[in-house]
Write a protein that holds these residues in place. Structure first.
Motif, PDB file in Angstrom:
ATOM      1  N   SER A  58       0.809  -1.222   0.000  1.00 27.55           N
ATOM      2  CA  SER A  58       0.000   0.000   0.000  1.00 27.55           C
ATOM      3  C   SER A  58       0.844   1.274   0.000  1.00 27.55           C
ATOM      4  O   SER A  58       0.577   2.216   0.753  1.00 27.55           O
ATOM      5  CB  SER A  58      -0.950   0.007   1.208  1.00 27.55           C
ATOM      6  OG  SER A  58      -1.772  -1.138   1.209  1.00 27.55           O
ATOM      7  N   GLY A  59       1.876   1.299  -0.839  1.00 30.90           N
ATOM      8  CA  GLY A  59       2.689   2.493  -0.948  1.00 30.90           C
ATOM      9  C   GLY A  59       3.614   2.735   0.221  1.00 30.90           C
ATOM     10  O   GLY A  59       4.148   3.841   0.369  1.00 30.90           O
ATOM     11  N   LYS A  60       3.841   1.735   1.059  1.00 31.65           N
ATOM     12  CA  LYS A  60       4.730   1.860   2.209  1.00 31.65           C
ATOM     13  C   LYS A  60       5.782   0.756   2.158  1.00 31.65           C
ATOM     14  O   LYS A  60       5.581  -0.292   1.549  1.00 31.65           O
ATOM     15  CB  LYS A  60       3.955   1.712   3.530  1.00 31.65           C
ATOM     16  CG  LYS A  60       2.824   2.687   3.739  1.00 31.65           C
ATOM     17  CD  LYS A  60       2.087   2.350   5.038  1.00 31.65           C
ATOM     18  CE  LYS A  60       0.854   3.211   5.215  1.00 31.65           C
ATOM     19  NZ  LYS A  60       0.088   2.828   6.442  1.00 31.65           N
ATOM     20  N   ASP A 141       5.172   0.215  17.420  1.00 29.78           N
ATOM     21  CA  ASP A 141       4.633   0.287  16.064  1.00 29.78           C
ATOM     22  C   ASP A 141       5.044   1.654  15.518  1.00 29.78           C
ATOM     23  O   ASP A 141       4.279   2.606  15.544  1.00 29.78           O
ATOM     24  CB  ASP A 141       3.117   0.124  16.091  1.00 29.78           C
ATOM     25  CG  ASP A 141       2.541  -0.227  14.736  1.00 29.78           C
ATOM     26  OD1 ASP A 141       3.323  -0.374  13.775  1.00 29.78           O
ATOM     27  OD2 ASP A 141       1.313  -0.356  14.627  1.00 29.78           O
ATOM     28  N   LEU A 142       6.280   1.737  15.036  1.00 23.01           N
ATOM     29  CA  LEU A 142       6.940   3.013  14.791  1.00 23.01           C
ATOM     30  C   LEU A 142       6.396   3.742  13.571  1.00 23.01           C
ATOM     31  O   LEU A 142       6.224   3.162  12.501  1.00 23.01           O
ATOM     32  CB  LEU A 142       8.439   2.795  14.591  1.00 23.01           C
ATOM     33  CG  LEU A 142       9.219   2.221  15.778  1.00 23.01           C
ATOM     34  CD1 LEU A 142      10.568   1.697  15.304  1.00 23.01           C
ATOM     35  CD2 LEU A 142       9.406   3.261  16.857  1.00 23.01           C
ATOM     36  N   ASP A 184       2.783 -12.990   5.639  1.00 24.84           N
ATOM     37  CA  ASP A 184       1.383 -13.141   6.020  1.00 24.84           C
ATOM     38  C   ASP A 184       0.755 -11.759   6.164  1.00 24.84           C
ATOM     39  O   ASP A 184       1.340 -10.860   6.777  1.00 24.84           O
ATOM     40  CB  ASP A 184       1.297 -13.913   7.341  1.00 24.84           C
ATOM     41  CG  ASP A 184      -0.109 -14.431   7.614  1.00 24.84           C
ATOM     42  OD1 ASP A 184      -1.077 -13.738   7.262  1.00 24.84           O
ATOM     43  OD2 ASP A 184      -0.227 -15.526   8.191  1.00 24.84           O
ATOM     44  N   ARG A 185      -0.441 -11.572   5.616  1.00 24.70           N
ATOM     45  CA  ARG A 185      -1.105 -10.272   5.649  1.00 24.70           C
ATOM     46  C   ARG A 185      -1.387  -9.801   7.075  1.00 24.70           C
ATOM     47  O   ARG A 185      -1.599  -8.619   7.314  1.00 24.70           O
ATOM     48  CB  ARG A 185      -2.422 -10.331   4.871  1.00 24.70           C
ATOM     49  CG  ARG A 185      -2.305 -10.845   3.462  1.00 24.70           C
ATOM     50  CD  ARG A 185      -1.272 -10.107   2.646  1.00 24.70           C
ATOM     51  NE  ARG A 185      -1.512  -8.673   2.582  1.00 24.70           N
ATOM     52  CZ  ARG A 185      -0.664  -7.793   2.064  1.00 24.70           C
ATOM     53  NH1 ARG A 185       0.510  -8.199   1.609  1.00 24.70           N
ATOM     54  NH2 ARG A 185      -0.967  -6.518   2.022  1.00 24.70           N
ATOM     55  N   ARG A 186      -1.357 -10.725   8.025  1.00 22.75           N
ATOM     56  CA  ARG A 186      -1.621 -10.310   9.410  1.00 22.75           C
ATOM     57  C   ARG A 186      -0.553  -9.338   9.918  1.00 22.75           C
ATOM     58  O   ARG A 186      -0.781  -8.614  10.886  1.00 22.75           O
ATOM     59  CB  ARG A 186      -1.669 -11.533  10.331  1.00 22.75           C
ATOM     60  CG  ARG A 186      -0.316 -12.176  10.585  1.00 22.75           C
ATOM     61  CD  ARG A 186      -0.407 -13.451  11.421  1.00 22.75           C
ATOM     62  NE  ARG A 186       0.910 -13.925  11.858  1.00 22.75           N
ATOM     63  CZ  ARG A 186       1.751 -14.635  11.124  1.00 22.75           C
ATOM     64  NH1 ARG A 186       1.394 -14.973   9.890  1.00 22.75           N
ATOM     65  NH2 ARG A 186       2.909 -15.015  11.595  1.00 22.75           N
ATOM     66  N   LEU A 187       0.608  -9.337   9.284  1.00 23.78           N
ATOM     67  CA  LEU A 187       1.713  -8.505   9.753  1.00 23.78           C
ATOM     68  C   LEU A 187       1.461  -7.020   9.555  1.00 23.78           C
ATOM     69  O   LEU A 187       2.085  -6.188  10.219  1.00 23.78           O
ATOM     70  CB  LEU A 187       3.008  -8.896   9.042  1.00 23.78           C
ATOM     71  CG  LEU A 187       3.499 -10.328   9.239  1.00 23.78           C
ATOM     72  CD1 LEU A 187       4.796 -10.553   8.476  1.00 23.78           C
ATOM     73  CD2 LEU A 187       3.702 -10.643  10.717  1.00 23.78           C
ATOM     74  N   VAL A 188       0.563  -6.665   8.633  1.00 22.81           N
ATOM     75  CA  VAL A 188       0.321  -5.245   8.361  1.00 22.81           C
ATOM     76  C   VAL A 188      -1.118  -4.847   8.671  1.00 22.81           C
ATOM     77  O   VAL A 188      -1.546  -3.740   8.323  1.00 22.81           O
ATOM     78  CB  VAL A 188       0.654  -4.900   6.892  1.00 22.81           C
ATOM     79  CG1 VAL A 188       2.128  -5.049   6.636  1.00 22.81           C
ATOM     80  CG2 VAL A 188      -0.162  -5.743   5.920  1.00 22.81           C
ATOM     81  N   SER A 189      -1.839  -5.690   9.321  1.00 18.84           N
ATOM     82  CA  SER A 189      -3.229  -5.369   9.640  1.00 18.84           C
ATOM     83  C   SER A 189      -3.415  -5.348  11.147  1.00 18.84           C
ATOM     84  O   SER A 189      -3.078  -6.308  11.850  1.00 18.84           O
ATOM     85  CB  SER A 189      -4.179  -6.399   9.004  1.00 18.84           C
ATOM     86  OG  SER A 189      -3.917  -7.693   9.494  1.00 18.84           O
ATOM     87  N   GLY A 190      -3.946  -4.239  11.646  1.00 18.70           N
ATOM     88  CA  GLY A 190      -4.253  -4.144  13.068  1.00 18.70           C
ATOM     89  C   GLY A 190      -3.025  -4.107  13.950  1.00 18.70           C
ATOM     90  O   GLY A 190      -1.958  -3.632  13.571  1.00 18.70           O
TER      91      GLY A 190
END
Length: 346
Positions: A58-60, A141-142, A184-190
């Motif tokens: 997502s651009g990051k 979560d920097l 795993d997508r969990r790494l960038v969600s929540g």
């Protein structure tokens, strides 16, 4: 007539003199610098070292500091569980005599801890102590809040990846790894995943993976836990990722730790670079951030299997495929400090 000829000769001589010795003009670069105002502000460099893997979403650019601090140093093998170790390593530990397990763990997967530290910095907000020694950032979560905008195309080709594993082991038959090494997508969600010690999102600046090689070039290949030696050919692997931003005069940056804490940072000397280091390292490296490495002494560590912790960040099905969990090994290893190659996940 003689006077006219003499005058004409003088004019010719003056013309030749002027033509061979024209009035000095600044060289192109000097002229450019004269015409172009000097850039204001100061440079910011953010470095990532240690057990850190990177992904794009997502651009990051995301930096994932993998959790690898299961027990105090040295670890107590009686308390280590499967979830405390890289996938498949708990089973390997069972084959080690109990009396030797603490040493085995220390030599293969020593605990690592997330820290942030600074150079040329005045740090206020939720910070006390020596900026160069830094502070722990467990479960941080920097976010780096600055005036910089725009993220250039990242230069991450030298990070360990499925492509480089194939290149380094070109003479050997390998499965398709690019679909396997997918984070795993969990790494960038929540909120932070169980297997993350911390993470950071990078939204602006120039991002480059660098070779460190303080005591000479290191050449890596990749191996499985079941293999002896270091098969394949040598490749260079990046051991740090650098983020460069140009900030405004007198600008203070805010580092949001995502834990309710914020650090306010400004350069001690505004004419020099402000440096932020985010690390996930062993305690001895954290305790000695400015250690002078003696390249005459063998200092390379035996902790490259720690790389296997990155596989805890894959999806569960990929974690279970321990037969495809490669980690770096040395083809050429000159004397030098214990740097950890970083990884790129897809």
């Amino acid at each position: 007539m003689r006077n006219r000829q003499a005058g004409l000769l003088c004019l010719v001589m003056l013309f030749v003199l002027f033509a061979c010795n024209p009035q000095p003009t600044p060289p192109p670069q000097q002229a450019l610098e004269t015409a172009k105002p000097k850039a204001s502000g100061y440079p910011l460099k953010i470095y990532f070292h240690g057990l850190i893997t990177f992904g794009q979403d997502s651009g990051k650019i995301w930096a994932f500091l993998v959790k690898a601090n299961y027990q105090p140093d040295p670890p107590d093998p009686a308390k280590v569980t499967d979830g405390d170790l890289p996938p498949g390593m708990f089973q390997e530990l069972q084959n080690v005599p109990l009396a030797n397990r603490a040493v085995w763990l220390q030599n293969n997967v020593p605990p690592h801890f997330p820290y942030i530290r600074f150079k040329n910095a005045i740090v206020t907000g939720d910070f006390q102590g020596d900026p160069e020694k830094g502070r722990p950032i467990p479960k941080a979560d920097l976010q780096f809040i600055t005036s910089a905008t725009g993220l250039s195309t990242p230069k991450l080709d030298l990070l360990a990846s499925a492509n480089l594993i194939h290149t380094a082991r070109s003479s050997l038959s390998l499965p398709t790894l690019s679909t396997f090494d997918t984070f795993d997508r969990r790494l960038v969600s929540g909120s932070l995943d169980t297997y993350l010690a911390a993470r950071a999102s990078i939204k602006a600046g120039d991002v480059t993976a660098n070779l460190v090689n303080r005591c000479g070039p290191i050449s890596y290949s990749f191996k499985l836990a079941s293999e002896s030696g270091c098969p394949g050919v040598g490749e260079n692997l990046a051991e740090e990722v650098e983020v460069d931003q140009q900030l405004q005069d007198k600008e203070k940056i805010t580092i949001d730790l995502g834990t309710g804490e914020k650090l306010i940072v400004e350069p001690k000397d505004p004419t020099q670079t402000l440096v932020v280091e985010v690390v996930n390292q062993t305690q001895d490296l954290i305790d000695n951030p400015n250690a002078k490495w003696d390249c005459k002494v063998k200092q390379l560590h035996s902790h490259l299997p720690s790389f296997r912790w990155f596989y805890r960040l894959l999806n569960p099905a990929s974690q279970a495929q321990t037969g495809q969990h490669y980690y770096p090994c040395h083809i050429i290893a000159p004397k030098g400090p214990p740097d950890c190659p970083d990884m790129l996940l897809y």
